[in-house]
Design a protein around this motif. Structure first.
Motif, PDB file in Angstrom:
ATOM      1  N   PRO A  67       0.840  -1.209   0.000  1.00 52.41           N
ATOM      2  CA  PRO A  67       0.000   0.000   0.000  1.00 52.41           C
ATOM      3  C   PRO A  67       0.867   1.247   0.000  1.00 52.41           C
ATOM      4  CG  PRO A  67      -0.679  -1.540   1.719  1.00 52.41           C
ATOM      5  CD  PRO A  67       0.600  -2.065   1.144  1.00 52.41           C
ATOM      6  N   GLU A  68       0.299   2.338  -0.495  1.00 51.16           N
ATOM      7  CA  GLU A  68       1.066   3.580  -0.632  1.00 51.16           C
ATOM      8  C   GLU A  68       1.516   4.164   0.700  1.00 51.16           C
ATOM      9  OE1 GLU A  68      -1.335   6.186  -2.955  1.00 51.16           O
ATOM     10  OE2 GLU A  68      -1.092   4.984  -4.767  1.00 51.16           O
ATOM     11  N   TYR A  69       0.800   3.854   1.792  1.00 52.99           N
ATOM     12  CA  TYR A  69       1.141   4.451   3.084  1.00 52.99           C
ATOM     13  C   TYR A  69       2.312   3.754   3.790  1.00 52.99           C
ATOM     14  CZ  TYR A  69      -1.724   0.599   4.832  1.00 52.99           C
ATOM     15  OH  TYR A  69      -2.240  -0.640   5.072  1.00 52.99           O
ATOM     16  N   VAL A  70       2.800   2.632   3.259  1.00 52.19           N
ATOM     17  CA  VAL A  70       3.915   1.924   3.885  1.00 52.19           C
ATOM     18  C   VAL A  70       5.204   2.708   3.606  1.00 52.19           C
ATOM     19  CG1 VAL A  70       5.279  -0.199   3.840  1.00 52.19           C
ATOM     20  CG2 VAL A  70       2.795  -0.314   3.679  1.00 52.19           C
ATOM     21  N   PRO A  71       5.949   3.040   4.670  1.00 49.02           N
ATOM     22  CA  PRO A  71       7.176   3.825   4.462  1.00 49.02           C
ATOM     23  C   PRO A  71       8.227   3.018   3.684  1.00 49.02           C
ATOM     24  CG  PRO A  71       6.900   3.268   6.798  1.00 49.02           C
ATOM     25  CD  PRO A  71       5.714   2.745   6.063  1.00 49.02           C
ATOM     26  N   THR A 119       3.196  -0.241  -6.065  1.00 45.71           N
ATOM     27  CA  THR A 119       1.986  -0.157  -5.244  1.00 45.71           C
ATOM     28  C   THR A 119       0.901  -0.955  -5.950  1.00 45.71           C
ATOM     29  OG1 THR A 119       1.319   1.883  -6.323  1.00 45.71           O
ATOM     30  CG2 THR A 119       2.540   2.091  -4.244  1.00 45.71           C
TER      31      THR A 119
END
Length: 182
Positions: A4-8, A17
């Motif tokens: 997911p895009e929110y994973v650093p 993604t």
């Protein structure tokens, strides 16, 4: 693997993604050998087909602490009998079972009442006895079939109100008696 895009991520990592697959033109067609074409068959011993019916057992057991069982009644029998009602309701409404299907099933047969009507109590004792045994498929189906279709189409809160006024209006008790066992 996509993330997911929110994973650093570290600035130098090469990361994909998630993306949806491309849309396929046209609609799905029943072309495999086991696919049904047209209406789902209905009739004696076909049951009440619908999606995700196995989840119904999980839902039925979630209300176990609210059930008011009396002498001679077993939880497994009550859940299996209610499953027949709940799956029939879900099938009529064209969806998978939900918790309110079991609220309706338990309510119609008086399992949510501390002191159900004595006649209803006797009817359900005979109807639900040993239906958890796999050989008692026909008995389970009769439990589901005895609930009037109009009742199954009602919202669950309306069924609770109707049961309080007149539980007989929700059930066709003659269906619970097998042919030749009058």
């Amino acid at each position: 693997m996509a993330a997911p895009e929110y994973v650093p991520v570290k600035p130098m990592d090469d990361v994909r993604t998630y993306e949806s697959p491309p849309r396929r033109p046209g609609s799905w067609l029943a072309q495999r050998p086991g696919d049904l074409k047209g209406e789902t068959p209905r009739g004696k011993r076909f049951g009440n087909p619908g999606p995700d019916q196995g989840y119904g057992l999980v839902l039925g057991k979630r209300l176990a602490d609210q059930l008011r069982l009396h002498e001679g009644e077993q939880l497994d029998d009550v859940v299996e009998g209610a499953l027949a009602v709940a799956l029939r309701r879900a099938s009529i409404l064209g969806r998978a079972p939900v918790i309110h299907d079991f609220t309706v099933a338990y309510c119609v047969y008086g399992f949510l009442e501390e002191h159900p009507n004595p006649l209803l109590l006797e009817i359900r004792r005979r109807a639900f006895g040993e239906v958890a045994v796999p050989a008692h498929y026909a008995e389970r189906q009769r439990i589901g079939a005895a609930v009037r279709e109009e009742a199954l189409r009602m919202p669950h809160a309306a069924v609770i109100d109707a049961h309080t006024r007149d539980w007989r209006a929700l059930l066709d008790v003659d269906v619970l008696t097998p042919a030749g066992h009058g």
